[in-house]
Design an enzyme around this catalytic site. Structure first.
Site, mmCIF file in Angstrom:
data_model
loop_
_atom_site.group_PDB
_atom_site.id
_atom_site.type_symbol
_atom_site.label_atom_id
_atom_site.label_comp_id
_atom_site.label_asym_id
_atom_site.label_seq_id
_atom_site.Cartn_x
_atom_site.Cartn_y
_atom_site.Cartn_z
ATOM 1 N N LYS A 255 -9.501 -12.394 -5.339
ATOM 2 C CA LYS A 255 -10.551 -11.815 -6.182
ATOM 3 C C LYS A 255 -10.064 -11.547 -7.605
ATOM 4 C CE LYS A 255 -10.172 -7.140 -4.469
ATOM 5 N NZ LYS A 255 -9.072 -6.747 -5.320
ATOM 6 N N ARG B 169 -13.882 1.068 -3.876
ATOM 7 C CA ARG B 169 -13.009 0.812 -2.730
ATOM 8 C C ARG B 169 -13.455 1.604 -1.504
ATOM 9 N NH1 ARG B 169 -8.807 -2.118 -5.084
ATOM 10 N NH2 ARG B 169 -6.871 -1.829 -3.963
ATOM 11 N N ARG C 237 3.169 -13.635 -2.822
ATOM 12 C CA ARG C 237 2.578 -13.481 -4.156
ATOM 13 C C ARG C 237 3.589 -13.015 -5.214
ATOM 14 N NH1 ARG C 237 -2.745 -9.897 -4.951
ATOM 15 N NH2 ARG C 237 -1.437 -8.097 -4.536
ATOM 16 N N ARG D 143 5.065 -7.634 -6.799
ATOM 17 C CA ARG D 143 4.557 -6.276 -6.976
ATOM 18 C C ARG D 143 5.258 -5.325 -6.022
ATOM 19 N NH1 ARG D 143 -1.947 -6.329 -6.979
ATOM 20 N NH2 ARG D 143 -1.557 -4.554 -5.625
ATOM 21 N N ARG E 153 -2.551 -1.536 3.328
ATOM 22 C CA ARG E 153 -3.668 -1.892 2.444
ATOM 23 C C ARG E 153 -4.728 -2.686 3.198
ATOM 24 N NH1 ARG E 153 -0.011 -4.642 -1.286
ATOM 25 N NH2 ARG E 153 -1.722 -5.480 -2.502
HETATM 26 P P1 AMP Z 1 -5.019 -3.668 -6.307
HETATM 27 O O1 AMP Z 1 -4.246 -4.202 -7.452
HETATM 28 O O2 AMP Z 1 -6.506 -3.773 -6.503
HETATM 29 O O3 AMP Z 1 -4.576 -4.207 -4.973
HETATM 30 O O4 AMP Z 1 -4.707 -2.084 -6.259
HETATM 31 C C1 AMP Z 1 -3.398 -1.597 -6.079
HETATM 32 C C2 AMP Z 1 -3.421 -0.119 -5.695
HETATM 33 O O5 AMP Z 1 -4.049 0.648 -6.735
HETATM 34 C C3 AMP Z 1 -4.207 0.228 -4.439
HETATM 35 O O6 AMP Z 1 -3.458 0.024 -3.260
HETATM 36 C C4 AMP Z 1 -4.513 1.706 -4.698
HETATM 37 O O7 AMP Z 1 -3.384 2.531 -4.490
HETATM 38 C C5 AMP Z 1 -4.798 1.724 -6.187
HETATM 39 N N1 AMP Z 1 -6.247 1.481 -6.489
HETATM 40 C C6 AMP Z 1 -6.795 0.379 -7.091
HETATM 41 N N2 AMP Z 1 -8.129 0.495 -7.193
HETATM 42 C C7 AMP Z 1 -8.437 1.681 -6.638
HETATM 43 C C8 AMP Z 1 -9.660 2.398 -6.425
HETATM 44 N N3 AMP Z 1 -10.850 1.876 -6.781
HETATM 45 N N4 AMP Z 1 -9.597 3.614 -5.831
HETATM 46 C C9 AMP Z 1 -8.433 4.158 -5.457
HETATM 47 N N5 AMP Z 1 -7.242 3.553 -5.608
HETATM 48 C C10 AMP Z 1 -7.233 2.335 -6.196
#
Ligand code: AMP
Length: 206
Positions: A14, A86, A120, A154, A165
């Site tokens: 995404k 989320r 990744r 990451r 996750r």
């Molecule tokens: P992502 O890069 O989208 O996988 O996000 C990495 C991490 O950021 C997640 O595992 C959460 O800890 C935090 N995070 C990202 N977006 C949100 C959100 N909308 N609400 C809460 N935590 C978030």
């Protein structure tokens, strides 16, 4: 303001798609994960604790950071939200103040997600994504094809955070698909990047 939400399990592509589509359709791309990764000072300390474990940060804090970003000038042309909402609480909060135009779900299986996340890597400099186990692979090991930057993994792409996750996605994020059922379009994320992209663009041009 046009608001398009991209939803998908981690590794669904995404973020990759949000970047390409935002450039093609001239929309701002807001990745809440990137917003949090770019945090500094006290805020960074607050969010790192949760991010490293693969847990969500608090809704209040997330909303505050997101709303600030949404006030920037580039958002006037419309936004792709990548990583937000989320959970249902975040979806309700967004719904209170903004009208969501469309929701694109990019769907892959858990096993595919696990495989993709384990391989990744991203460019430290320009953030381009690669995958050492699937595709796209960099031409030169450890080096970004686009800018020559170093490719890094990451911090939360380790096995225990990845599993957490994926679990969090099913428990907290998936229920929001029902909330958006009238605006929802599901795309098969297992296909090639270009094919997935074509399908998303054709849905958004409808
Ligand atoms: P992502 O890069 O989208 O996988 O996000 C990495 C991490 O950021 C997640 O595992 C959460 O800890 C935090 N995070 C990202 N977006 C949100 C959100 N909308 N609400 C809460 N935590 C978030």
């Amino acid at each position: 303001m046009k608001i398009i939400i991209f939803i998908g399990i981690q590794g669904s592509g995404k973020g990759t798609q949000a970047k390409i589509v935002s450039e093609k359709l001239n929309l701002a791309h807001i990745s809440t994960g990137d917003l949090l990764r770019n945090a500094s000072g006290q805020l960074k300390k607050q969010v790192d604790f949760y991010m490293q474990k693969g847990e969500l940060i608090s809704d209040d804090l997330m909303l505050k950071i997101l709303k600030q970003r949404m006030q920037e000038k580039d958002c006037k042309k419309g936004i792709i939200l990548d990583g937000f909402p989320r959970n249902l609480e975040q979806a309700f909060a967004l719904d209170k103040e903004f009208l969501v135009t469309k929701v694109i779900e990019i769907k892959i299986s858990d096993s595919e997600a696990l495989k993709r996340l384990s391989g990744r890597v991203n460019c430290e400099r320009c953030k381009a994504s690669y995958n050492l186990l699937t595709a796209p692979q960099p031409k030169q090991k450890g080096i970004c094809d686009i800018c020559g930057g170093k490719l890094i993994q990451r911090e939360d792409d380790n096995e225990s955070a990845i599993k957490k996750r994926i679990q969090t996605y099913h428990k907290q994020t998936e229920p929001i698909l029902k909330f958006y059922q009238n605006k929802l379009v599901t795309i098969d994320g297992k296909k090639e990047i270009e094919k997935v992209n074509e399908e998303i663009i054709s849905v958004l041009k409808e």
